[in-house]
Design an enzyme around this catalytic site. Structure first.
Site, PDB file in Angstrom:
ATOM      1  N   GLY A  28     -27.942  14.102  42.392  1.00 29.99           N
ATOM      2  CA  GLY A  28     -28.539  14.291  41.079  1.00 29.99           C
ATOM      3  C   GLY A  28     -29.921  14.880  41.209  1.00 29.99           C
ATOM      4  N   LYS A  47     -29.550   5.854  49.225  1.00 26.91           N
ATOM      5  CA  LYS A  47     -30.118   6.824  48.290  1.00 26.91           C
ATOM      6  C   LYS A  47     -31.424   7.361  48.832  1.00 26.91           C
ATOM      7  CE  LYS A  47     -31.134   7.423  43.359  1.00 26.91           C
ATOM      8  NZ  LYS A  47     -31.065   6.779  42.019  1.00 26.91           N
ATOM      9  N   ASP A 148     -32.017   5.927  30.666  1.00 29.93           N
ATOM     10  CA  ASP A 148     -31.046   6.951  31.089  1.00 29.93           C
ATOM     11  C   ASP A 148     -29.640   6.357  31.183  1.00 29.93           C
ATOM     12  OD1 ASP A 148     -30.307   9.522  31.726  1.00 29.93           O
ATOM     13  OD2 ASP A 148     -30.777   9.349  33.853  1.00 29.93           O
TER      14      ASP A 148
END
Length: 319
Positions: A28, A47, A148
């Protein structure tokens, strides 16, 4: 703030085969996700900040995610942060639990390999779990606004349990009045994803818990309809405008996903769900329910036609 395990850089490099592309399972604007196997055999997701943000020396999103997740107590409706690491460049790396079921987006829109449209029972279960995740954030002290919420940020485990993820844009807020309207004056520019963003937030920079409620409503419409939040082949392209128009014309059942047969006895529960979703995406935020009210209403729908749903609802009360 909870103490997080400090993983060694060398262990994570080995676990990801030196961050091999074959281990890349998600990408992303804020980061890259790698599937990894630790020395103890545990499968995790790692991540890292995106290359673009590293070049810009802006890793604030991943730093913020680590701060948010380590500041709240573990909750089974949120993806777990297992620990952190700083690579040789000083950039934060997160070690998260691995969610084998992919994303809700992939499940609904069949981008996950081998996926098929979920049953109505499965959709109801996931919707309630997502609602409880957002309610938990809004009831935290200080409260947290995710900013989000979207189907791509909802991950599924191997048993299709849904968990809210990606807290890069989340904010901790300590000051709010009795109506839970936050006392904020443009803390930051509006952030989120087009199609899920509250119009009131984008036009006036007014941030509140109702900002998340709007985004949740979009996800709820997405779950029921099986269509995307923004679809240029649809008129109107916005799922909110499209669904609202059909509701106003009393064509409620036309919103429902046609790929899955709906038993006649389920129609009332789905109608109630759609009415709730439309309330969540109201342009007047005063008309939107709180997430506590959302969960309460969803429990009152009493999906008694699904034997395991009652058990699910009872378990959620004991979180």
């Amino acid at each position: 703030m909870r103490a997080m395990k400090d993983f060694k850089h060398e262990e994570l490099v080995e676990a990801t085969n030196n961050y091999s592309k074959s281990n890349l399972i998600g990408k992303g604007s804020h980061g890259c996700i790698y599937k990894a196997t630790l020395k103890n055999g545990q499968t995790v997701a790692i991540k890292t900040p995106s290359l673009g943000l590293c070049k810009l020396k802006d890793t604030s999103k991943i730093e913020n995610e680590a701060h948010i997740l380590s500041s709240i107590s573990p909750n089974r409706f949120l993806v777990k942060l297992l620990g952190t690491n700083r690579n040789p460049n000083g950039h934060m790396v997160l070690v998260m639990e691995h969610m084998a079921g992919g994303t809700l987006y992939g499940l609904l829109h069949l981008t996950t390999p081998g996926s098929s449209p979920p049953s109505w029972r499965r959709r109801a279960k996931m919707a309630i779990q997502i609602a409880n995740a957002v309610r938990f954030l809004h009831e935290s002290k200080p409260l947290i606004i995710h900013r989000d919420i979207k189907s791509e940020n909802i991950l599924l485990d191997s048993k299709s349990n849904a968990r809210l993820a990606d807290f890069g844009l989340a904010m901790c807020i300590s000051s709010y009045d009795s109506l839970s309207q936050l006392v904020i004056d443009s803390v930051s520019l509006p952030a989120g994803t087009i199609g899920y963003l509250d119009p009131g937030y984008t036009t006036s920079c007014k941030l509140s818990t109702k900002t998340d409620v709007f985004s949740f409503g979009v996800v709820l419409l997405e779950i029921v309809s099986g269509t995307k939040a923004i679809d240029v082949s649809r008129v109107p392209a916005s799922i909110v405008e499209w669904s609202t128009r059909l509701m106003e014309e009393n064509r409620i059942m036309e919103i429902c996903d046609k790929r899955v047969d709906m038993p006649r006895q389920m129609k009332r529960a789905i109608r109630c769900t759609l009415v709730l979703a439309i309330q969540c995406v109201s342009l007047d935020e005063e008309l939107r329910p709180s997430m506590t009210q959302v969960v309460t209403q969803m429990e009152r729908f009493k999906f008694s036609i699904w034997p395991d749903m009652i058990k699910c609802l009872v378990n959620l009360k004991d979180r």
